[in-house]
Design a protein around this motif. Structure first.
Motif, mmCIF file in Angstrom:
data_model
loop_
_atom_site.group_PDB
_atom_site.id
_atom_site.type_symbol
_atom_site.label_atom_id
_atom_site.label_comp_id
_atom_site.label_asym_id
_atom_site.label_seq_id
_atom_site.Cartn_x
_atom_site.Cartn_y
_atom_site.Cartn_z
ATOM 1 N N LEU A 119 0.821 -1.200 0.000
ATOM 2 C CA LEU A 119 0.000 0.000 0.000
ATOM 3 C C LEU A 119 0.859 1.255 0.000
ATOM 4 C CD1 LEU A 119 -2.899 1.096 0.045
ATOM 5 C CD2 LEU A 119 -2.809 1.016 2.533
ATOM 6 N N VAL A 120 1.948 1.222 0.745
ATOM 7 C CA VAL A 120 2.881 2.355 0.765
ATOM 8 C C VAL A 120 3.406 2.633 -0.640
ATOM 9 C CG1 VAL A 120 5.181 3.089 1.516
ATOM 10 C CG2 VAL A 120 3.585 2.117 3.168
ATOM 11 N N ILE A 121 3.798 1.586 -1.345
ATOM 12 C CA ILE A 121 4.334 1.735 -2.699
ATOM 13 C C ILE A 121 3.278 2.322 -3.633
ATOM 14 C CG2 ILE A 121 5.209 0.459 -4.695
ATOM 15 C CD1 ILE A 121 6.440 -1.536 -2.683
ATOM 16 N N ARG A 122 2.039 1.864 -3.483
ATOM 17 C CA ARG A 122 0.972 2.350 -4.360
ATOM 18 C C ARG A 122 0.646 3.814 -4.085
ATOM 19 N NH1 ARG A 122 -3.420 -2.479 -5.372
ATOM 20 N NH2 ARG A 122 -1.915 -4.156 -5.725
ATOM 21 N N VAL A 123 0.649 4.203 -2.817
ATOM 22 C CA VAL A 123 0.395 5.602 -2.475
ATOM 23 C C VAL A 123 1.505 6.485 -3.049
ATOM 24 C CG1 VAL A 123 0.286 7.252 -0.576
ATOM 25 C CG2 VAL A 123 -0.980 5.103 -0.422
ATOM 26 N N LEU A 124 2.738 6.038 -2.939
ATOM 27 C CA LEU A 124 3.872 6.817 -3.444
ATOM 28 C C LEU A 124 3.798 7.005 -4.959
ATOM 29 C CD1 LEU A 124 6.836 5.400 -1.336
ATOM 30 C CD2 LEU A 124 6.036 7.770 -1.371
ATOM 31 N N GLU A 182 -1.814 12.832 -0.376
ATOM 32 C CA GLU A 182 -1.136 13.117 0.887
ATOM 33 C C GLU A 182 -1.732 12.238 1.987
ATOM 34 O OE1 GLU A 182 -0.635 16.671 4.221
ATOM 35 O OE2 GLU A 182 -1.660 17.076 2.317
ATOM 36 N N VAL A 183 -0.877 11.590 2.772
ATOM 37 C CA VAL A 183 -1.336 10.775 3.894
ATOM 38 C C VAL A 183 -1.612 11.691 5.077
ATOM 39 C CG1 VAL A 183 -0.770 8.910 5.479
ATOM 40 C CG2 VAL A 183 0.000 8.788 3.105
ATOM 41 N N LEU A 184 -2.855 11.676 5.558
ATOM 42 C CA LEU A 184 -3.229 12.503 6.697
ATOM 43 C C LEU A 184 -3.046 11.759 8.019
ATOM 44 C CD1 LEU A 184 -6.463 14.277 5.366
ATOM 45 C CD2 LEU A 184 -4.079 15.040 5.246
ATOM 46 N N GLU A 185 -3.451 10.512 8.039
ATOM 47 C CA GLU A 185 -3.329 9.721 9.265
ATOM 48 C C GLU A 185 -3.423 8.248 8.913
ATOM 49 O OE1 GLU A 185 -8.034 10.086 10.596
ATOM 50 O OE2 GLU A 185 -6.498 11.099 11.773
ATOM 51 N N PRO A 186 -2.874 7.376 9.745
ATOM 52 C CA PRO A 186 -2.209 7.648 11.026
ATOM 53 C C PRO A 186 -0.768 8.114 10.815
ATOM 54 C CG PRO A 186 -2.183 5.310 10.603
ATOM 55 C CD PRO A 186 -2.968 5.930 9.479
ATOM 56 N N ASN A 221 4.924 8.086 8.540
ATOM 57 C CA ASN A 221 6.350 7.844 8.770
ATOM 58 C C ASN A 221 6.906 6.800 7.809
ATOM 59 O OD1 ASN A 221 6.426 9.714 10.850
ATOM 60 N ND2 ASN A 221 6.002 8.187 12.441
ATOM 61 N N LEU A 222 6.086 5.801 7.477
ATOM 62 C CA LEU A 222 6.525 4.800 6.499
ATOM 63 C C LEU A 222 6.777 5.443 5.132
ATOM 64 C CD1 LEU A 222 4.126 1.808 7.334
ATOM 65 C CD2 LEU A 222 6.583 1.941 7.787
ATOM 66 N N ILE A 243 7.567 8.629 4.645
ATOM 67 C CA ILE A 243 8.757 9.478 4.789
ATOM 68 C C ILE A 243 10.033 8.647 4.709
ATOM 69 C CG2 ILE A 243 10.015 10.961 6.391
ATOM 70 C CD1 ILE A 243 7.243 11.917 7.413
ATOM 71 N N GLU A 244 10.055 7.529 5.419
ATOM 72 C CA GLU A 244 11.241 6.665 5.413
ATOM 73 C C GLU A 244 11.503 6.101 4.025
ATOM 74 O OE1 GLU A 244 13.452 6.205 7.784
ATOM 75 O OE2 GLU A 244 12.338 7.695 8.939
ATOM 76 N N ARG A 245 10.445 5.752 3.326
ATOM 77 C CA ARG A 245 10.602 5.216 1.966
ATOM 78 C C ARG A 245 11.189 6.280 1.038
ATOM 79 N NH1 ARG A 245 9.332 -0.351 0.575
ATOM 80 N NH2 ARG A 245 9.508 -0.438 -1.678
ATOM 81 N N LEU A 246 10.712 7.504 1.178
ATOM 82 C CA LEU A 246 11.222 8.595 0.346
ATOM 83 C C LEU A 246 12.687 8.888 0.667
ATOM 84 C CD1 LEU A 246 8.173 11.025 0.399
ATOM 85 C CD2 LEU A 246 9.040 9.770 -1.585
ATOM 86 N N LYS A 247 13.045 8.867 1.950
ATOM 87 C CA LYS A 247 14.442 9.080 2.336
ATOM 88 C C LYS A 247 15.353 8.026 1.721
ATOM 89 C CE LYS A 247 13.713 11.466 6.766
ATOM 90 N NZ LYS A 247 13.879 11.366 8.241
ATOM 91 N N THR A 248 14.874 6.776 1.745
ATOM 92 C CA THR A 248 15.661 5.681 1.179
ATOM 93 C C THR A 248 15.871 5.871 -0.317
ATOM 94 O OG1 THR A 248 14.797 4.137 2.829
ATOM 95 C CG2 THR A 248 15.773 3.185 0.853
#
Length: 302
Positions: A267-272, A279-283, A288-289, A291-296
């Motif tokens: 799901l993180v990959i699909r949102v990205l 934009e992820v509002l919550e949780p 944070n997942l 953000i960490e993926r983008l940093k990587t």
């Protein structure tokens, strides 16, 4: 319009009522049950009153009908063409569906007539004989409540044998894969059918006693900016997730998605993939997942 209105819920419901009257010994309560089971909620206000008042001169109030034969609903040519087209889908063959009298019918469309976008190309081998065999064994076990002894390959390529109690099958349009949801000793397991090497149905298996066990689910709320048809693409992209859309203004929407914890990385990959349009509002944990993926990804580029 593929299906004629003569084959709609109203007509089919009235046909069942006539059939019940012709068989005899029918009650008002039984007719109400036929309407409840085959028509819509408001149909009770239309069908039976129109029959009882003889506005529809099909059944009298004393349960007599002038019709002498039980109604039949033969398929129209276009219905047969549509069914023939559906049966060309290799997924239909998994269920062993066979419909007679379609041999000389031209399909309404073929797989060559359409293209499905945003779907992975490594879908399950629906036409493979072993896959079909495994699918039907799993489906049979779900219906009968039997357990399954499964020989499968893990994501790391290792061989694994496990005994589970199957609960249901899920299909992902995006992944073009079937997944088995099954209960283990303490929790539910999710297994891609494409990883199953062989499966054996086990009757009267008493190992599993837990009831009401469910997959752990999470909820994520996304803000979708409907630029470049983003909302429609998002609804298709997340089609197999339980979700609810809520309009904020003319161009922005909230999308609430319920997902299995095991699907979080995907799901993180699909949102990205939507970039700044979502934009992820919550949780905050899901933010944070992201953000960490983008940093990587930035680190890999550098």
């Amino acid at each position: 319009m593929i299906f004629n209105e003569l084959y709609s819920a109203y007509y089919n419901t009235v046909a069942k009522i006539i059939s019940a009257v012709l068989r005899g010994d029918v009650t008002q309560s039984q007719l109400q049950n036929i309407v409840n089971e085959n028509a819509f909620g408001e149909s009770m206000l239309t069908i039976l009153p129109n029959l009882k008042s003889e506005k529809w001169q099909l059944v009298r109030e004393d349960f007599f009908t002038p019709i002498t034969n039980i109604p039949t609903m033969p398929l129209t040519l276009i219905q047969k063409q549509w069914l023939k087209a559906v049966l060309l889908d290799p997924r239909a063959k998994l269920f062993g569906i066979e419909i007679d009298d379609l041999e000389d019918v031209e399909p309404l469309f073929t797989p060559d007539d359409y293209v499905v976008y945003d779907k992975y190309s490594d879908g399950d081998p629906f036409e493979d004989a072993e896959y079909i065999k495994n699918f039907r064994i799993i489906l049979s076990a779900i219906k009968s409540g039997d357990a399954l002894k499964i020989h499968m390959q893990t994501r790391k390529g290792r061989s694994k044998r496990i005994t589970l109690l199957p609960q249901k099958l899920e299909y992902s349009e995006k992944d073009d894969k079937f997944r088995l949801i099954a209960m283990g000793d303490r929790h539910l397991e999710t297994i891609n059918l494409g990883r199953i090497i062989s499966v054996e149905q086990v009757a009267n298996h008493n190992e599993f006693k837990g009831e009401g066990v469910t997959l752990k689910t999470e909820k994520v709320t996304l803000k979708v900016t409907d630029d470049r048809n983003a909302l429609e693409r998002a609804m298709l992209h997340f089609a197999h997730f339980e979700k609810q859309a809520e309009r904020i203004d003319d161009s922005r929407y909230l999308l609430h998605i319920i997902y299995n914890k095991e699907d979080e990385t995907e799901l993180v990959i699909r949102v990205l993939s939507f970039g700044p349009l979502i934009e992820v509002l919550e949780p905050s944990t899901f933010r944070n997942l992201i953000i960490e993926r983008l940093k990587t990804q930035i680190e890999l580029l550098n």
